[in-house]
Design an enzyme around this catalytic site. Sequence first.
Site, PDB file in Angstrom:
ATOM      1  N   SER A  50     -26.391   5.450  -0.785  1.00 37.35           N
ATOM      2  CA  SER A  50     -26.448   5.869  -2.192  1.00 37.35           C
ATOM      3  C   SER A  50     -27.913   6.023  -2.592  1.00 37.35           C
ATOM      4  O   SER A  50     -28.815   5.583  -1.860  1.00 37.35           O
ATOM      5  CB  SER A  50     -25.791   4.808  -3.072  1.00 37.35           C
ATOM      6  OG  SER A  50     -26.591   3.635  -3.040  1.00 37.35           O
ATOM      7  N   ASP A  82     -24.573   9.424  -0.474  1.00 35.57           N
ATOM      8  CA  ASP A  82     -23.392   9.059  -1.258  1.00 35.57           C
ATOM      9  C   ASP A  82     -23.720   9.185  -2.750  1.00 35.57           C
ATOM     10  O   ASP A  82     -24.743   8.685  -3.215  1.00 35.57           O
ATOM     11  CB  ASP A  82     -23.020   7.609  -0.903  1.00 35.57           C
ATOM     12  CG  ASP A  82     -21.697   7.172  -1.494  1.00 35.57           C
ATOM     13  OD1 ASP A  82     -20.800   8.025  -1.668  1.00 35.57           O
ATOM     14  OD2 ASP A  82     -21.551   5.960  -1.757  1.00 35.57           O
TER      15      ASP A  82
END
Length: 309
Positions: A50, A82
């Site tokens: 992420s 992500d």
Amino acid sequence: MPLVTTKEMFEKSMKEGFAIGAFNVNNMEIIQGIVDAAAEENSPVILQASSSAIKYARIGYLRKMVEAALEEHDIPIALHLDHGPDYETCKMCIDNGFTSVMIDGSKYDFEENVALTKKVVEYAHSKGVVVEAELGKLAGIEDDVNVEASDAMYTDPAQAEEFVKRTGCDSLAIAIGTSHGAYKFKGDAKLRFDILKEIKEKIPNTPIVLHGASTVIPELVDKCNKYGGQIPGAKGVPDVMLHQASKFGVSKINVDTDLRLAMTSEIRQVLTEDPSVFDPRKYLLPARESVKRTVQHKIRDVFCSSNKA
Ligand code: G3H
Ligand code: 13P
Ligand code: ZN
């Protein structure tokens, strides 16, 4: 084998009815636990970071640690962003060797989501990188996205067809009742497999992605709580539902929470049972083994991607 995109693994998953695990990475022990498990199962795997994971670990370290994994193991590994929050983050990851990016435009309205996704697709495809987009809203907390459970919005199958056609995205994350984190359901777990089926009928050639798909493994939650944790009432998606999703149309299943529980439960146990421990290897080694066991179980028994490398 060099890093791969998700194209071939998804084609195989759609043809043969299994899912690829996409596991969130933040540090070396997590990466090692995941790839050791995938290699033992001879399974393709997606390592995903992420934007907050990238801030934490730093992009160069992530990239080099994944390179080290590639040197050690001969299985298809994709490196994926992500919940890419904007065009700039996606571009930064593409320029730093990621082979797949997600642009998460689910916080925008349909037209804005289309425009943003299209812009990312144009740049990514010019560099040979694939793009995951999201349509529909998951209840709970996403990276920088806060959606109240009451606002949870399932993906509309007709809109999904239009969205994929107009954006040219390579895979689509859908909302059918999952949510991020350790608290996914108040009562019984329920997923809208009817919506998944309708979506597959509309876009049969587009790989489908399930976010918020941790099982929130009860044994790991109990262990955390036993050794001083406070996560009562945590609940996730049962393995049997994830198995069904893997068999019937979902190509990518995202897992972060279960890895967090796997690591933390082990570290809590070691430090509680022996307060004299202060060598990080004494708790990070069992934590890495716990990540490996967790990933191996998912790959072998739930997602059915063993021997699909
Ligand atoms: O879906 C979000 C993932 O669990 C990543 O979470 O932003 O805390 O790294 P994070
Ligand atoms: P979990 O919180 O269920 O592990 O979901 C992770 C995820 O969707 C990452 O994008
Ligand atoms: Zn997610």
